[in-house]
Design an enzyme around this catalytic site. Structure first.
Site, mmCIF file in Angstrom:
data_model
loop_
_atom_site.group_PDB
_atom_site.id
_atom_site.type_symbol
_atom_site.label_atom_id
_atom_site.label_comp_id
_atom_site.label_asym_id
_atom_site.label_seq_id
_atom_site.Cartn_x
_atom_site.Cartn_y
_atom_site.Cartn_z
ATOM 1 N N LYS A 1 -27.732 -15.531 -3.990
ATOM 2 C CA LYS A 1 -29.100 -15.161 -4.397
ATOM 3 C C LYS A 1 -30.113 -15.905 -3.550
ATOM 4 C CE LYS A 1 -30.212 -19.258 -6.518
ATOM 5 N NZ LYS A 1 -31.206 -20.200 -5.990
ATOM 6 N N PRO A 18 -23.388 -20.478 1.925
ATOM 7 C CA PRO A 18 -23.526 -21.900 2.286
ATOM 8 C C PRO A 18 -23.288 -22.808 1.073
ATOM 9 C CG PRO A 18 -25.376 -20.624 3.159
ATOM 10 C CD PRO A 18 -24.574 -19.689 2.304
ATOM 11 N N VAL A 19 -22.585 -23.926 1.314
ATOM 12 C CA VAL A 19 -22.228 -24.846 0.222
ATOM 13 C C VAL A 19 -23.414 -25.775 -0.050
ATOM 14 C CG1 VAL A 19 -20.609 -26.661 -0.482
ATOM 15 C CG2 VAL A 19 -19.796 -24.716 0.880
ATOM 16 N N GLY A 67 -26.366 -25.035 -0.777
ATOM 17 C CA GLY A 67 -27.402 -24.537 0.120
ATOM 18 C C GLY A 67 -28.614 -23.938 -0.561
ATOM 19 N N GLY A 68 -28.644 -23.885 -1.907
ATOM 20 C CA GLY A 68 -29.778 -23.254 -2.581
ATOM 21 C C GLY A 68 -29.619 -21.755 -2.720
ATOM 22 N N MET A 69 -28.367 -21.266 -2.553
ATOM 23 C CA MET A 69 -28.107 -19.821 -2.691
ATOM 24 C C MET A 69 -27.136 -19.543 -3.836
ATOM 25 S SD MET A 69 -28.088 -18.414 1.210
ATOM 26 C CE MET A 69 -28.407 -16.733 0.651
ATOM 27 N N ALA A 70 -26.931 -20.534 -4.699
ATOM 28 C CA ALA A 70 -26.092 -20.399 -5.899
ATOM 29 C C ALA A 70 -24.646 -20.032 -5.578
ATOM 30 C CB ALA A 70 -26.706 -19.395 -6.889
ATOM 31 N N GLY A 71 -24.101 -20.614 -4.513
ATOM 32 C CA GLY A 71 -22.726 -20.308 -4.116
ATOM 33 C C GLY A 71 -21.706 -20.784 -5.149
ATOM 34 N N ASP A 131 -27.729 -20.646 -13.076
ATOM 35 C CA ASP A 131 -27.739 -19.524 -12.134
ATOM 36 C C ASP A 131 -26.519 -18.615 -12.273
ATOM 37 O OD1 ASP A 131 -30.079 -20.494 -11.061
ATOM 38 O OD2 ASP A 131 -29.159 -21.347 -9.271
HETATM 39 O O1 C5P Z 1 -27.862 -25.484 -14.869
HETATM 40 P P1 C5P Z 1 -27.334 -26.222 -13.687
HETATM 41 O O2 C5P Z 1 -26.174 -27.115 -14.041
HETATM 42 O O3 C5P Z 1 -27.025 -25.354 -12.512
HETATM 43 O O4 C5P Z 1 -28.513 -27.181 -13.213
HETATM 44 C C1 C5P Z 1 -28.279 -28.231 -12.314
HETATM 45 C C2 C5P Z 1 -29.412 -29.243 -12.432
HETATM 46 O O5 C5P Z 1 -30.613 -28.691 -11.873
HETATM 47 C C3 C5P Z 1 -29.781 -29.656 -13.835
HETATM 48 O O6 C5P Z 1 -28.975 -30.725 -14.277
HETATM 49 C C4 C5P Z 1 -31.236 -30.084 -13.667
HETATM 50 O O7 C5P Z 1 -31.309 -31.375 -13.088
HETATM 51 C C5 C5P Z 1 -31.742 -29.117 -12.621
HETATM 52 N N1 C5P Z 1 -32.394 -27.913 -13.236
HETATM 53 C C6 C5P Z 1 -33.623 -28.070 -13.831
HETATM 54 N N2 C5P Z 1 -34.248 -26.975 -14.382
HETATM 55 C C7 C5P Z 1 -33.664 -25.754 -14.322
HETATM 56 C C8 C5P Z 1 -32.395 -25.578 -13.717
HETATM 57 C C9 C5P Z 1 -31.787 -26.690 -13.174
HETATM 58 O O8 C5P Z 1 -34.172 -29.166 -13.873
HETATM 59 N N3 C5P Z 1 -34.296 -24.710 -14.851
#
Ligand code: C5P
Length: 308
Positions: free
Chosen positions: A9, A95-96, A98-102, A137
Site C-alpha cells: 500500500k 520493501p522491508v 519500508g512504509g508500504m505495509a509489507g 494495516d
Molecule cells: O498496529 P501496528 O502494530 O502496526 O502499529 C505499530 C506501531 O505504530 C504502534 O505500536 C504505534 O507506535 C504506531 N502507530 C500509531 N498510530 C497508529 C498506527 C500505528 O502510533 N494509528
C-alpha cells in the site's frame, strides 16, 4: 498447497491526530493498493515454520515476530486447532520496513492461505477482525482497492475510484521503525509548540479534493492533494530522503511523497511510460537503492493457486 498474492500500500493521505492514551494515533488514512506485492505459499507441515526468498530475504525475520507466523497461530487459536501445521514461504518484493505495509501484507496473506489450506471457510468479516488484532494495516491488505481507514487505521470504508494510477517507488537502504517515526512526529509537534496529545491536535479528516481526484481517476488532481503528516518526521530521521524526493520531481513526477512511515518514497506519474522513465531516472540518480514502476488500485489478498 495454496498460494496467495497480496498488494503493498501507499497512503495517498495520512492525516495523523494526537497521541491517544493507548499510544496509538487516530488517523484519516487513505490507503491505496498497488500491484507491487508479495506471494505467500502455504504447505502442510509440522508446527508453524517460515522461509523467504527475494532480494531482501535476509532482512525478513523467520521467527514468531513475523506477522505471517502470528497470523497462522491466531487463526488456528480462533478455531481451536490444537496443533496447527503449516510451512509458509514468503516470496518478497515489497520493501522491508519500508512504509508500504509489507509485513502486514504477509500477515493478511497468511490468514487467507491458512484458511484455505486448513479448509476453515472463515467469514471475511471474521478475517478482518483477526487482521485488526495483528496490526493497524493488516485489514487493508485483505480488502485492497482504495479505502479510508479511521481509528488507528483498522476501521475501513471502501472508496470509489476510477481508472488506473501509475506510481514509482524509490527504495532506500535500510528501513525505518514505524513507532520511531510516530514518536518523531509527536516530538516535532511538541517542538513547534502545538502539543502532541489527542486534546491538542484536531481530529484529521479525509480531504474532499483528494476523494474527488480518486473518484474521477485524475492523476494531476490527485498529485495536488497527496499529503502525509508523517513525512516531516521520516525526513527528520532520514534527511537524505529530501534528495530522493527532489530527484523524482526534477525527473518529471507529478508529485512526490514519503510512503507511510518511510523510508520508501512514492512518485505519481501521468501514465505507464512516464512511470518507466521516472523509475530509470531515479535508479540513475544515486539517491535510492532501486526504483520500481507499478500501478493501482489492485484487489486485496487473493488465492491465485491451489493444488493437492
Ligand atoms: O498496529 P501496528 O502494530 O502496526 O502499529 C505499530 C506501531 O505504530 C504502534 O505500536 C504505534 O507506535 C504506531 N502507530 C500509531 N498510530 C497508529 C498506527 C500505528 O502510533 N494509528
Amino acid at each position: 498447497m495454496v498460494t496467495v498474492r497480496v498488494p503493498a500500500k501507499v497512503n495517498v493521505q495520512l492525516g495523523v491526530g494526537g497521541v491517544r492514551p493507548d499510544g496509538y494515533h487516530d488517523l484519516a488514512n487513505v490507503f491505496f493498493a498497488v500491484a507491487l506485492g508479495d506471494q505467500v505459499t502455504a504447505t502442510p507441515g509440522p508446527g508453524v515454520t517460515l522461509s523467504c526468498s527475494g532480494p531482501d530475504a535476509d532482512a525478513v525475520p523467520l521467527d514468531d515476530s513475523n506477522l505471517a507466523a502470528r497470523a497462522a497461530r491466531l487463526l488456528a487459536a480462533h478455531h481451536g486447532l490444537a496443533d496447527p501445521g503449516v510451512h509458509l514461504h514468503i516470496d518478497k518484493a515489497i520493501p522491508v520496513a519500508g512504509g508500504m505495509a509489507g509485513g502486514s501484507a504477509d500477515g493478511a496473506a497468511a490468514l487467507l492461505a491458512c484458511d484455505a489450506l486448513w479448509g476453515l471457510d472463515t467469514p471475511f468479516a471474521t478475517l478482518l477482525d483477526l487482521a485488526a488484532d495483528l496490526g493497524s494495516d493488516v485489514p487493508f491488505a485483505l480488502l485492497g482497492g482504495v479505502a479510508l481507514g479511521r481509528g488507528r487505521g483498522e476501521l475501513l470504508e471502501p472508496l470509489p475510484v476510477s481508472g488506473t494510477f501509475h506510481w514509482v517507488f524509490a527504495v532506500a537502504d535500510g528501513g525505518l521503525s514505524t513507532p520511531a517515526v510516530y514518536r518523531e512526529c509527536d516530538r516535532l509537534r511538541e517542538e513547534a509548540g502545538l502539543g502532541s496529545s489527542a486534546a491538542d491536535i484536531p481530529d484529521p479528516d479525509a480531504d474532499p479534493a483528494l476523494l474527488a481526484a480518486l473518484a474521477d481517476g485524475d492523476p494531476v488532481a490527485l498529485a495536488a492533494a497527496l499529503a502525509n503528516d508523517l513525512q516531516a518526521a521520516a525526513v527528520s530521521l532520514r534527511p537524505a530522503l529530501a534528495d530522493t524526493l527532489h530527484a523524482g520531481t526534477e525527473a518529471g513526477a507529478l508529485a512526490a511523497l514519503v510512503s507511510g512511515s518511510g523510508p520508501t518514497c512514492a512518485f505519481l506519474a501521468k501514465d505507464a511510460d512516464a512511470a518507466a522513465q521516472l523509475a530509470a531516472a531515479l535508479r540513475a540518480s544515486g539517491t535510492c537503492r532501486t526504483a520500481h514502476a507499478t500501478h493501482g488500485p489492485v484487489p486485496g489478498a487473493q488465492v491465485v493457486h491451489t493444488s493437492a
